[in-house]
Design an enzyme around this catalytic site. Structure first.
Site, PDB file in Angstrom:
ATOM      1  N   SER A 155       0.804  -1.225   0.000  1.00 26.90           N
ATOM      2  CA  SER A 155       0.000   0.000   0.000  1.00 26.90           C
ATOM      3  C   SER A 155       0.837   1.275   0.000  1.00 26.90           C
ATOM      4  O   SER A 155       0.320   2.355  -0.299  1.00 26.90           O
ATOM      5  CB  SER A 155      -0.939   0.017   1.210  1.00 26.90           C
ATOM      6  OG  SER A 155      -0.229   0.214   2.411  1.00 26.90           O
ATOM      7  N   LYS A 191       0.597   4.585   6.833  1.00 29.53           N
ATOM      8  CA  LYS A 191       0.149   5.431   5.723  1.00 29.53           C
ATOM      9  C   LYS A 191       0.806   6.809   5.864  1.00 29.53           C
ATOM     10  O   LYS A 191       1.469   7.112   6.847  1.00 29.53           O
ATOM     11  CB  LYS A 191      -1.380   5.616   5.744  1.00 29.53           C
ATOM     12  CG  LYS A 191      -2.195   4.345   5.810  1.00 29.53           C
ATOM     13  CD  LYS A 191      -2.195   3.579   4.518  1.00 29.53           C
ATOM     14  CE  LYS A 191      -3.025   2.308   4.639  1.00 29.53           C
ATOM     15  NZ  LYS A 191      -2.901   1.432   3.448  1.00 29.53           N
TER      16      LYS A 191
END
Length: 374
Positions: free
Chosen positions: A44, A141
Site C-alpha cells: 500500500s 500510511k
C-alpha cells in the site's frame, strides 16, 4: 568471632531464567517507550516503502501511549506466536494517556497507527476492527490532513485547504499505455513498473500499469508509445465498485479519485448535526471513537446518555491517512478518520530490506539499509 555470610551461587537454570527475564523486561520497555520494529507486509506504500522493508517506528516523536490492555503476553500483539490463541485478556482495561512528545503529527508524515475501521463499513470491505484500541491491526500510511484541515480529491489530485498537495516521489497511480507494438516485459522491469493487464484492439496494444510519475515520463519518451493516460474515475460515476466513506452515495457520490471536501474533526470543533451531510460523516466518530460511553444512533438521531443531540463538540483530534500506492491502498477514503488515540508513532528509518524474489547477494536491498523515511 564474626560469622561470614556466603552468598549462595545461582544454578545454571536460575541464571538462564534471570537473563531471559531481564531481556524480556528490557525489550518490552524499549518497545513501549522508545522504538518498535515493524515489517511492511503489503504494497500500500510502494514505491516509498517496499514489501519486506524492516523499519523502526519512534514512539517518542508524538509521545508514548500508556497501555490500555495490560493483561497480555509480553512482545505479542493480537495472538500468541504461531497460533490463533488470543494473547490478551480484556478483564482489565485502563484509559489510554499519551506522554509528552517533542512534536505532533504533521502533514506528509509517514505514520503507524491502529486501524480504526468504520462502523458503517460492510464486512466484505473490511468492516470494523473490534479489538481493544491498542491491539487493533497496525497500518502505515502518509498523513494527508491533520485535525481541522479540509481535504478533497479532484481527478486524483489531492487538495488540503484548497491547495494542491505535492505528490511524494514514490507515489504510484494506475495508467493505460497505448503502444504501436507489443512491449517486452523487461521494459517494465527496467523502469520499475508493474503491469496489471494487457490487450489489443484495432492493431494497437494496450497495457494497464501501476507506475510513478517519473516512470511514466520515461515511457513517454519512447517512440513506440502512442500515449499514456491515467485511469481516473470521473466525479459522480455511479458504476464504480470502490465504495467510499461514509457509504452514503445518495448524499455524497464520491469515489477514490473524486472525494470530499470533508473537514477533519478537531478537538473543540463543534458541528451541526441537523445538516444531513455532517450527520453522515461524523455519527460513527461520535458513537464509536470519541469516548462517549452511552451513545447510539436511533430513528435518524444521535443519543448520548438517552438524550438526543443536535450539535456536537469533538473530544480529540483526528487525521486523514492515504497510502502512496494510491489505487492499492485501503485508507481514509474508504473507512474515514484516524483518532488521535490510535496513533502509534512516526516511521523514522529502514534498518533492513529483503527482496523475496532476489537470489544470494541480491536478496538484500543494500541501498535501502539505514535509509530515512520521507
Amino acid at each position: 568471632m564474626a560469622t561470614e555470610i556466603v552468598k549462595k551461587k545461582k544454578g545454571p537454570i536460575r541464571e538462564w531464567f534471570d537473563s531471559v527475564l531481564f531481556a524480556v523486561v528490557a525489550a518490552t520497555l524499549i518497545r513501549w517507550l522508545l522504538l518498535e520494529a515493524y515489517t511492511i507486509p503489503t504494497g500500500s506504500m510502494e514505491k516509498s516503502l517496499l514489501v519486506n522493508d524492516f523499519l523502526f517506528v519512534s514512539k517518542v516523536h508524538y509521545g508514548t501511549r500508556t497501555p490500555g490492555t495490560i493483561l497480555q503476553v509480553p512482545l505479542t500483539h493480537q495472538k500468541i506466536w504461531f497460533t490463533d490463541i488470543p494473547s490478551y485478556s480484556t478483564a482489565i482495561q485502563l484509559p489510554n494517556y499519551r506522554l509528552p512528545g517533542f512534536t505532533s503529527v504533521k502533514n506528509n508524515d509517514v505514520v503507524v497507527f491502529n486501524y480504526p475501521g468504520c462502523p458503517e463499513r460492510p464486512d466484505q470491505f473490511g468492516g470494523f476492527d473490534k479489538y481493544p484500541i491498542d491491539l487493533r491491526t497496525n497500518y502505515i500510511k502518509r498523513c494527508i490532513g491533520i485535525a481541522g484541515d479540509v481535504v478533497s480529491i479532484k481527478d486524483a489530485q489531492v487538495y488540503v485547504n484548497d491547495k494542491a498537495v505535492e505528490d511524494p516521489d514514490g507515489l504510484q497511480k494506475w495508467y493505460t499505455v497505448e503502444s504501436n507494438t507489443s512491449i517486452n516485459p523487461n521494459l517494465w522491469k527496467k523502469y520499475d513498473v508493474t503491469e496489471r493487464g494487457s490487450g489489443t484492439q484495432d492493431g494497437k496494444y494496450y497495457y494497464a500499469i501501476n507506475a510513478t510519475e517519473s516512470a511514466v515520463n520515461n515511457l513517454n519518451g519512447l517512440d513506440f508509445i502512442s500515449t499514456i493516460y491515467p485511469d481516473i474515475i470521473e466525479a459522480g460515476d455511479e458504476t464504480t465498485p470502490y465504495k467510499t466513506f461514509p457509504y452514503r452515495a445518495d448524499l455524497m457520490n464520491w469515489n477514490r479519485d473524486n472525494f470530499g471536501p470533508v473537514t477533519i474533526p478537531k478537538k473543540g470543533m463543534t458541528v451541526d448535526l441537523s445538516v444531513e451531510k455532517n450527520f453522515a460523516l461524523y455519527k460513527g466518530v461520535i458513537t464509536t471513537f470519541d469516548h462517549n460511553d452511552n451513545a447510539e444512533v436511533k430513528d435518524g438521531k444521535i443519543y448520548i446518555d438517552g438524550a438526543s443531540i443536535s450539535e456536537y463538540t469533538f473530544k480529540q483530534d483526528y487525521y486523514f491517512m492515504m497510502g502512496d500506492n494510491r489505487y492499492e491502498s485501503d485508507d481514509s477514503r474508504f473507512w474515514g478518520f484516524v483518532p488521535a488515540d490510535h496513533i502509534v508513532g512516526k516511521a523514522v528509518f529502514i534498518w533492513m530490506s529483503i527482496d523475496a524474489e532476489g537470489t544470494f547477494l541480491n536478496k538484500i536491498r543494500w541501498k535501502r539499509l539505514f535509509s530515512l523515511i520521507k
